[in-house]
Design an enzyme around this catalytic site. Structure first.
Site, short mmCIF file in Angstrom:
data_model
loop_
_atom_site.label_atom_id
_atom_site.label_comp_id
_atom_site.label_asym_id
_atom_site.label_seq_id
_atom_site.Cartn_x
_atom_site.Cartn_y
_atom_site.Cartn_z
N MET A 49 0.84 -1.20 0.00
CA MET A 49 0.00 0.00 0.00
C MET A 49 0.86 1.23 0.00
O MET A 49 2.03 1.15 0.30
CB MET A 49 -0.96 -0.02 1.18
N PRO A 50 0.43 2.38 -0.26
CA PRO A 50 -0.87 2.73 -0.80
C PRO A 50 -0.85 2.83 -2.33
O PRO A 50 0.20 2.98 -2.93
CB PRO A 50 -1.15 4.10 -0.19
N HIS A 51 -2.04 2.77 -2.91
CA HIS A 51 -2.20 2.92 -4.35
C HIS A 51 -3.15 4.09 -4.60
O HIS A 51 -4.17 4.21 -3.94
CB HIS A 51 -2.79 1.66 -4.99
N VAL B 165 2.30 11.38 -1.08
CA VAL B 165 1.81 10.22 -0.32
C VAL B 165 2.87 9.79 0.69
O VAL B 165 2.57 9.54 1.86
CB VAL B 165 1.41 9.06 -1.26
N SER C 19 2.15 3.18 -5.35
CA SER C 19 1.90 3.03 -6.78
C SER C 19 0.83 4.03 -7.19
O SER C 19 -0.02 4.42 -6.40
CB SER C 19 1.46 1.60 -7.12
#
Length: 126
Positions: free
Chosen positions: A52-54, A79, A91
């Site tokens: 994570m995170p996407h 992020v 991602s």
């Protein structure tokens, strides 16, 4: 003794797990033998962090691949800054959605239907 919020034992194990290494050594002098359950729990924890995170971005067509790459990098940087996630765990996908499909594919399912989790609302409605 604590280093960076982890005991030496936790630091060594998390570091090894984070690198994808199997931890099977005896950590004598650092708190005893690490049992298999602890290794599996730490591996699961490390795997979660890497998963994570996407962030998914949807745009009208027309931006260059270079602009999309720069946008993705800027989003990933923020992020990391705001969540503390590892840069390797972030991602970003970018999808072009034609304007005539926006309401059906984006506005209704992602904005209108998820208003309760929408942290930045648009200044328009459809």
């Amino acid at each position: 003794m604590k280093d960076n919020g982890f005991s030496r034992r936790e630091f060594m194990v998390k570091g090894a797990v984070g690198l994808g290494l199997a931890v099977t050594v005896e950590l004598s002098g650092l708190g005893g033998v690490l049992n298999t359950h602890a290794v599996k729990a730490l591996a699961a924890e490390a795997a979660k962090e890497k998963a994570m995170p996407h962030v998914s971005v949807k745009l009208w067509p027309g931006r260059s691949e270079e602009d999309k790459k720069r946008l993705a990098e800027a989003i990933a940087d923020d992020v990391v800054r705001f969540t503390g996630a590892s840069p390797a765990s972030v991602s970003v996908s970018i999808e072009d959605i034609p304007s005539n499909e926006w309401k059906e594919r984006v506005y209704d399912p992602e904005i209108r239907d998820k208003a309760d989790i929408l942290y930045k609302k648009p200044g328009y409605s459809m």
